[in-house]
Design a protein around this motif. Structure first.
Motif, PDB file in Angstrom:
ATOM      1  N   LEU A   1       0.851  -1.187   0.000  1.00 24.88           N
ATOM      2  CA  LEU A   1       0.000   0.000   0.000  1.00 24.88           C
ATOM      3  C   LEU A   1       0.887   1.237   0.000  1.00 24.88           C
ATOM      4  O   LEU A   1       1.873   1.310   0.742  1.00 24.88           O
ATOM      5  N   GLY A   2       0.560   2.196  -0.846  1.00 27.04           N
ATOM      6  CA  GLY A   2       1.323   3.443  -0.892  1.00 27.04           C
ATOM      7  C   GLY A   2       2.630   3.356  -1.654  1.00 27.04           C
ATOM      8  O   GLY A   2       3.416   4.302  -1.649  1.00 27.04           O
ATOM      9  N   ALA A   3       2.866   2.249  -2.347  1.00 23.50           N
ATOM     10  CA  ALA A   3       4.140   2.088  -3.063  1.00 23.50           C
ATOM     11  C   ALA A   3       4.182   2.855  -4.377  1.00 23.50           C
ATOM     12  O   ALA A   3       5.251   3.033  -4.950  1.00 23.50           O
ATOM     13  N   GLY A   4       3.025   3.316  -4.867  1.00 25.22           N
ATOM     14  CA  GLY A   4       3.018   4.104  -6.096  1.00 25.22           C
ATOM     15  C   GLY A   4       2.279   3.471  -7.259  1.00 25.22           C
ATOM     16  O   GLY A   4       2.311   3.998  -8.370  1.00 25.22           O
ATOM     17  N   LYS A   5       1.596   2.358  -7.026  1.00 24.92           N
ATOM     18  CA  LYS A   5       0.879   1.677  -8.111  1.00 24.92           C
ATOM     19  C   LYS A   5      -0.167   2.599  -8.745  1.00 24.92           C
ATOM     20  O   LYS A   5      -0.269   2.674  -9.962  1.00 24.92           O
ATOM     21  N   THR A   6      -0.915   3.311  -7.920  1.00 28.12           N
ATOM     22  CA  THR A   6      -1.964   4.182  -8.444  1.00 28.12           C
ATOM     23  C   THR A   6      -1.383   5.345  -9.229  1.00 28.12           C
ATOM     24  O   THR A   6      -1.914   5.721 -10.281  1.00 28.12           O
ATOM     25  N   HIS A   7      -0.276   5.926  -8.759  1.00 24.49           N
ATOM     26  CA  HIS A   7       0.384   7.000  -9.525  1.00 24.49           C
ATOM     27  C   HIS A   7       0.800   6.484 -10.899  1.00 24.49           C
ATOM     28  O   HIS A   7       0.621   7.158 -11.912  1.00 24.49           O
ATOM     29  N   LEU A   8       1.363   5.289 -10.929  1.00 23.07           N
ATOM     30  CA  LEU A   8       1.794   4.706 -12.194  1.00 23.07           C
ATOM     31  C   LEU A   8       0.596   4.451 -13.108  1.00 23.07           C
ATOM     32  O   LEU A   8       0.620   4.801 -14.292  1.00 23.07           O
ATOM     33  N   VAL A   9      -0.471   3.875 -12.572  1.00 24.94           N
ATOM     34  CA  VAL A   9      -1.658   3.562 -13.368  1.00 24.94           C
ATOM     35  C   VAL A   9      -2.288   4.835 -13.923  1.00 24.94           C
ATOM     36  O   VAL A   9      -2.687   4.883 -15.092  1.00 24.94           O
TER      37      VAL A   9
END
Length: 163
Positions: A43-51
């Protein structure tokens, strides 16, 4: 998920969420129908920013991009169809049948972005790009991309040529 050896591995250090987003934009511009990108990270690793960056690069209207945590799979319309899935709440491979994700991947008419692929690794096709994000400081992240197969290797080379 492939248990074999990746055909190519690259590791990048990203200093900020903006860099993560920008890298996603580059990937989104390169995606083709049939591409599958599995995302792994705490959680919070940056997956959503990347997506969100990938969606922007694939010309998906910003207003359409949402977290699929509750719907499991979101289809987006852009330059190509983009299927964004979140496997966090699923417990096993059988749970995937009701989401429609397997059908979307099988048709190959769009690209797939699948968060939490490590929860159901067998959701990945034989050839895919696995992207792992890890915390590397307050805002910094380490991204490791592993290509499994010829097309994912070509995609990785075009996406991160200098890494």
């Amino acid at each position: 998920m492939s248990t074999g050896t990746p055909t190519r591995v690259k590791t990048l250090r990203l200093a900020s969420p903006e860099e993560t987003h920008s890298l996603g934009v580059r990937l989104g511009k390169l995606l083709q129908p049939g591409d599958f990108v599995g995302l792994i990270g705490d959680l919070g690793a940056g997956k959503t920013h990347l997506v969100r960056g990938v969606a922007e690069g694939a010309e998906v209207p910003r207003s359409e991009v949402a977290s699929p945590t509750f719907a499991i799979v979101y289809p987006y319309s852009g330059r190509i169809p983009l299927y964004h899935a979140d496997l966090y709440r699923l417990t096993n491979y059988d749970d995937l049948y009701s989401t429609g994700l397997l059908d979307m991947v099988e048709t190959g008419d769009g690209a797939s972005l699948v968060e939490w692929l490590d929860r159901i690794p067998e959701a990945a096709p034989r050839e895919f790009l696995r992207v792992t994000l890890r915390h590397a400081g307050a805002d910094a992240r380490e991204l490791t991309a592993e290509a499994f197969g010829a097309r994912p290797t070509a995609l990785l080379e075009a996406w991160a040529p200098g890494a």
